[in-house]
Enzyme design. Structure first.
Site, PDB file in Angstrom:
ATOM      1  CB  VAL A   1      -6.423  -1.155  10.134  1.00  0.00           C
ATOM      2  CG1 VAL A   1      -7.639  -1.999  10.533  1.00  0.00           C
ATOM      3  CG2 VAL A   1      -5.208  -1.552  10.958  1.00  0.00           C
ATOM      4  CE  LYS A   2      -9.442  -3.149   2.043  1.00  0.00           C
ATOM      5  NZ  LYS A   2      -9.389  -4.079   0.885  1.00  0.00           N
TER       6      LYS A   2
END
Length: 214
Positions: free
Chosen positions: A82-83
């Site tokens: 997850v960015k």
């Protein structure tokens, strides 16, 4: 150094993976929007193409929203990373997600101090954007050198993803510095392969083979 492809285009990713040199994928909302497909469907397909990390970005600006999005994204596939953006709320989210064993890539990093904070928050990856620094007359690779030194000093496990790569020289410098990963557009991956002397040599061998008596 690991090589990721910076793309959400299935055709490009398949071609890059077939080369046997790609270890992961990074995407962002801009890249996903270009494909004109539902994001979840697209990410599912990308994750099925290779076992390595696939970065998918949240769009919330508050940590609670980022965490909720991250939990949803992490359910898409085991290899989702997850960015989250390198802002105050992004650091809060990264710290929460680290405790939940959801891998994070803290993105839009433009200073060594930001990278230090990302590592302290428990990020698995941090993505300094070197090309965008070059665009404003700063030396992007100087940032990578600083982050590498800081992470070595304190033995941080956070991996450096050199992002916003614009040309093969960026890749070479990242490898010389000792970056963990370079995430590279498909067009630049193709440039890495080619050399005019290789092309000349291949053509010469083909022409000489034709001269061999049958």
């Amino acid at each position: 150094m690991k090589i990721f492809i910076d793309s959400a285009n299935i055709k490009e990713i398949k071609e890059a993976v077939s080369l046997g040199v790609v270890d992961g994928v990074t995407t962002n909302p801009t890249l996903v929007a270009k494909e004109s497909r539902p994001a979840k469907q697209l990410l599912e397909e990308i994750c099925a193409l290779l076992p390595g990390p696939v970065s998918a970005e949240v769009i919330s600006l508050e940590s609670s929203g980022m965490v909720a999005e991250a939990r949803e994204l992490s359910r898409i596939a085991k290899n989702i990373v997850v960015k989250v953006p390198l802002i105050k709320e992004g650091l809060k989210a990264a710290a929460i997600l680290a405790k939940e064993n959801i891998k994070t890539n803290v993105t839009l990093c433009f200073s060594a101090n930001q990278a230090l904070l990302a590592a302290k928050a428990g990020a698995d990856y941090v993505s300094p954007f070197i090309g965008r620094l070059d665009d404003i007359s700063q030396e992007g690779m100087a940032l990578i050198r600083d982050i590498r030194q800081i992470f070595l000093n304190y033995k941080f496990k956070t991996q450096i993803i050199v992002a916003s790569i614009r040309n093969p020289v960026h890749v070479l410098e990242a490898a010389k510095i000792g970056a963990d990963i370079a995430t590279i557009p498909f067009s630049v991956i193709e440039q890495l392969i080619k050399h005019p002397l290789t092309d000349i040599g291949v053509q010469r061998f083909i022409e000489d083979y034709k001269k061999i008596p049958k």
